[in-house]
Design an enzyme around this catalytic site. Structure first.
Site, PDB file in Angstrom:
ATOM      1  CE  LYS A  31     -11.564  44.220  32.396  1.00 22.59           C
ATOM      2  NZ  LYS A  31     -11.340  45.071  31.607  1.00 22.59           N
ATOM      3  CD  GLU A  76      -8.817  47.611  28.030  1.00 22.48           C
ATOM      4  OE1 GLU A  76      -8.766  47.569  26.897  1.00 22.48           O
ATOM      5  OE2 GLU A  76      -9.378  46.546  28.823  1.00 22.48           O
TER       6      GLU A  76
HETATM    7  N1  LIG Z   1     -11.463  39.290  32.588  1.00 18.72           N
HETATM    8  C1  LIG Z   1     -10.213  39.845  32.549  1.00 18.72           C
HETATM    9  O1  LIG Z   1     -10.063  40.841  32.958  1.00 18.72           O
HETATM   10  C2  LIG Z   1      -9.350  39.202  31.321  1.00 18.72           C
HETATM   11  C3  LIG Z   1      -7.962  39.498  31.552  1.00 18.72           C
HETATM   12  C4  LIG Z   1      -7.061  39.002  30.811  1.00 18.72           C
HETATM   13  C5  LIG Z   1      -7.591  37.862  29.889  1.00 18.72           C
HETATM   14  N2  LIG Z   1      -8.769  37.661  29.744  1.00 18.72           N
HETATM   15  C6  LIG Z   1      -8.959  36.753  28.815  1.00 18.72           C
HETATM   16  O2  LIG Z   1      -8.474  35.307  29.167  1.00 18.72           O
HETATM   17  C7  LIG Z   1      -8.309  34.727  27.568  1.00 18.72           C
HETATM   18  C8  LIG Z   1      -6.861  34.343  27.365  1.00 18.72           C
HETATM   19  O3  LIG Z   1      -6.498  33.553  28.683  1.00 18.72           O
HETATM   20  P1  LIG Z   1      -5.346  32.261  28.634  1.00 18.72           P
HETATM   21  O4  LIG Z   1      -4.246  32.912  27.619  1.00 18.72           O
HETATM   22  O5  LIG Z   1      -5.315  31.498  29.730  1.00 18.72           O
HETATM   23  O6  LIG Z   1      -6.310  31.215  27.523  1.00 18.72           O
HETATM   24  P2  LIG Z   1      -6.749  30.009  27.448  1.00 18.72           P
HETATM   25  O7  LIG Z   1      -7.626  29.841  28.407  1.00 18.72           O
HETATM   26  O8  LIG Z   1      -7.371  29.614  26.102  1.00 18.72           O
HETATM   27  O9  LIG Z   1      -5.570  28.862  27.680  1.00 18.72           O
HETATM   28  C9  LIG Z   1      -4.431  29.075  26.711  1.00 18.72           C
HETATM   29  C10 LIG Z   1      -4.083  27.508  26.310  1.00 18.72           C
HETATM   30  O10 LIG Z   1      -3.381  26.823  27.410  1.00 18.72           O
HETATM   31  C11 LIG Z   1      -3.869  25.769  27.816  1.00 18.72           C
HETATM   32  N3  LIG Z   1      -3.619  25.393  28.915  1.00 18.72           N
HETATM   33  C12 LIG Z   1      -4.232  25.967  29.976  1.00 18.72           C
HETATM   34  N4  LIG Z   1      -3.596  25.430  31.330  1.00 18.72           N
HETATM   35  C13 LIG Z   1      -2.906  24.497  30.782  1.00 18.72           C
HETATM   36  C14 LIG Z   1      -1.697  24.018  31.362  1.00 18.72           C
HETATM   37  N5  LIG Z   1      -1.796  23.979  32.972  1.00 18.72           N
HETATM   38  N6  LIG Z   1      -0.643  23.055  30.836  1.00 18.72           N
HETATM   39  C15 LIG Z   1      -1.027  22.941  29.439  1.00 18.72           C
HETATM   40  N7  LIG Z   1      -1.862  23.638  28.733  1.00 18.72           N
HETATM   41  C16 LIG Z   1      -2.655  24.646  29.553  1.00 18.72           C
HETATM   42  C17 LIG Z   1      -5.337  25.905  27.090  1.00 18.72           C
HETATM   43  O11 LIG Z   1      -6.004  24.609  27.191  1.00 18.72           O
HETATM   44  C18 LIG Z   1      -5.220  26.633  26.055  1.00 18.72           C
HETATM   45  O12 LIG Z   1      -5.062  25.938  24.822  1.00 18.72           O
HETATM   46  C19 LIG Z   1      -8.583  35.624  26.644  1.00 18.72           C
HETATM   47  O13 LIG Z   1     -10.013  35.508  26.263  1.00 18.72           O
HETATM   48  C20 LIG Z   1      -8.940  37.068  27.370  1.00 18.72           C
HETATM   49  O14 LIG Z   1     -10.032  37.756  26.729  1.00 18.72           O
HETATM   50  C21 LIG Z   1      -9.710  38.138  30.784  1.00 18.72           C
END
Ligand SMILES: NC(=O)c1ccc[n+]([C@@H]2O[C@H](COP(=O)([O-])OP(=O)(O)OC[C@H]3O[C@@H](n4cnc5c(N)ncnc54)[C@H](O)[C@@H]3O)[C@@H](O)[C@H]2O)c1
Length: 395
Positions: A152, A254
């Site tokens: 997705k 979900e």
């Molecule tokens: N496709 C799917 O099935 C699926 C599943 C789960 C989540 N998602 C999506 O993923 C998003 C959430 O993912 P997330 O929590 O990774 O968010 P994100 O990508 O915004 O990362 C979170 C924060 O961590 C920081 N960051 C990333 N890597 C870092 C590192 N190694 N060291 C320090 N800081 C770092 C980023 O700059 C950001 O501020 C949502 O938009 C959600 O809808 C999609």
């Protein structure tokens, strides 16, 4: 999933093969392996690399991009971090920039960061020339343990989260668990909450391993991260291997998301980037789901308590943030993206509810059941109360 045993490849990366429906791709992970990741990317023989990242990841790991790119000409597309990146505007700007930089069908899009750059890169790879190769290099626990194990790819609309999307498979996923050592603790724990979801809803037999890591107090230790990554791959793959589009068995992923997404959206509207991270909001959504199941007589007191034990053990305050009101959450829940899976009912939304740990209630072959708004409201009331730091059971 195939390739069930961990093996150490020649590059020093551990490998698993992920199968999602008819798509298969390798997932390589290890420690201190950025150079090996670069070597493996070079073996794809791209003419250009398009790195999709965010400003924070770039600040931490610009040197890793240099290592991964090696001598391959590269375009780096970055944006301030967070959900504000998952928009049509940002997607359009990135696509234009990549095209103007002269990418071709032989180019490879590399997502480097969390789920946000991952989702954006996935959509970009799908759209460019109707599909170019995609490699994910997740740097958050959410991305590594959850989003890259799904096809997705979605961005947000003005109406709701992940409303504009598609399904697209990467050619490979690579990660180095050392990336996670710089994650703010709240982001690390956010990923562990998604892992907890997998244990509660899919693989309760992994709960003891998770408990041990929580009790050890250092989930960021490399060995813990390697165990968590491996367990997540196993749990998630078990429900997606025959469900490419996550529209049947995969919908169990979900769990906690109907209310969790809504809380996340409301909190981000109120507090912007200071709002709850994704997994933490999902953890609250799981508590709401557990209370609804308990009120229906499906989950026992002990099973609700297990939800609280794991969620609070991961450092999540089991209460709705002060910036979010239950009424706002209910308004957003009405637009949930699972609308349409079950016959429409004005007073109810499709929900993943458990009849026991690892045992979702089914409607036919869908792990969904209609839940009335009044049931959601009653469960939200429990976690809206300031005294909700101890398990309170609604009945
Ligand atoms: N496709 C799917 O099935 C699926 C599943 C789960 C989540 N998602 C999506 O993923 C998003 C959430 O993912 P997330 O929590 O990774 O968010 P994100 O990508 O915004 O990362 C979170 C924060 O961590 C920081 N960051 C990333 N890597 C870092 C590192 N190694 N060291 C320090 N800081 C770092 C980023 O700059 C950001 O501020 C949502 O938009 C959600 O809808 C999609």
């Amino acid at each position: 999933m195939v390739g069930n045993s961990l093996s150490r490849g020649e590059t020093g990366l551990r490998s698993r093969t992920i199968a999602i429906g008819e798509k298969t791709f390798p997932y390589h992970f290890g420690r201190e392996c950025v150079t090996e990741i670069g070597t493996a990317i070079a073996q794809l023989a791209p003419d250009k690399l398009v790195f999709v990242t965010d400003d924070d990841v770039l600040a931490h790991y610009g040197h890793a991009i240099d290592t991964m790119a090696g001598a391959i000409p590269s375009v780096i597309l970055s944006h301030p971090s967070g959900e504000s990146m998952k928009t049509l505007t940002c997607l359009s700007q990135h696509l234009e920039t990549a095209l103007r930089a002269g990418i071709t069908r032989r180019s490879v899009v590399v997502s480097f960061g969390g789920g946000v750059p991952g989702n954006l890169a996935g959509l970009m790879a799908n759209l460019l020339f109707r599909g170019v190769r995609l490699v994910h290099v997740p740097t958050t626990t959410i991305a590594a343990m959850d989003s890259v194990l799904s096809l997705k790819q979605a961005i947000n609309s003005g109406v709701g989260k992940n409303h504009l999307g598609t399904y697209y498979a990467p050619d490979a996923v690579f990660t180095d668990v050392d990336f996670f050592t710089t994650l703010p603790e709240r982001e690390l724990r956010s990923g562990l909450c998604e892992m907890a979801k997998n244990c509660l809803a899919i693989q309760p037999e992994a709960l003891d391993g998770l408990r041990a890591i929580v009790a050890g107090g250092d989930p960021a230790a490399p060995d813990s991260l390697l165990w968590l990554l491996d367990a997540s791959i196993a749990a998630k793959s078990s429900v997606t291997r025959d469900d490419t589009f996550e529209r049947r068995a995969g919908l169990v992923l979900e769990y906690g998301h109907t209310v969790g997404h809504a809380i996340e959206i409301c909190d981000h509207r109120a507090r912007g980037a200071a709002g709850l991270p994704h997994g933490t909001a999902i953890a609250l959504g799981m508590l709401v789901a557990a209370h609804i199941s308990h009120a229906r007589g499906w989950l026992s007191d002990d099973e609700v308590s297990t939800h609280y034990e794991i969620v609070t053990g991961l450092g999540v305050e089991p209460a709705l943030p002060a910036s979010v009101r239950a009424e706002q959450v209910l308004a957003v829940v009405a637009d949930d993206n699972k609308k349409g899976y079950l016959p429409a009912r004005p007073d109810a939304v499709p929900f993943v509810l458990l009849r026991g740990l690892g045992r979702p209630e089914m409607s036919g072959d869908l792990p969904l059941t209609p839940v009335e708004v009044r049931e959601i409201r009653a469960a939200l009331d429990v976690i809206t109360q300031p005294s909700a730091s101890t398990p309170i059971v609604v009945g």
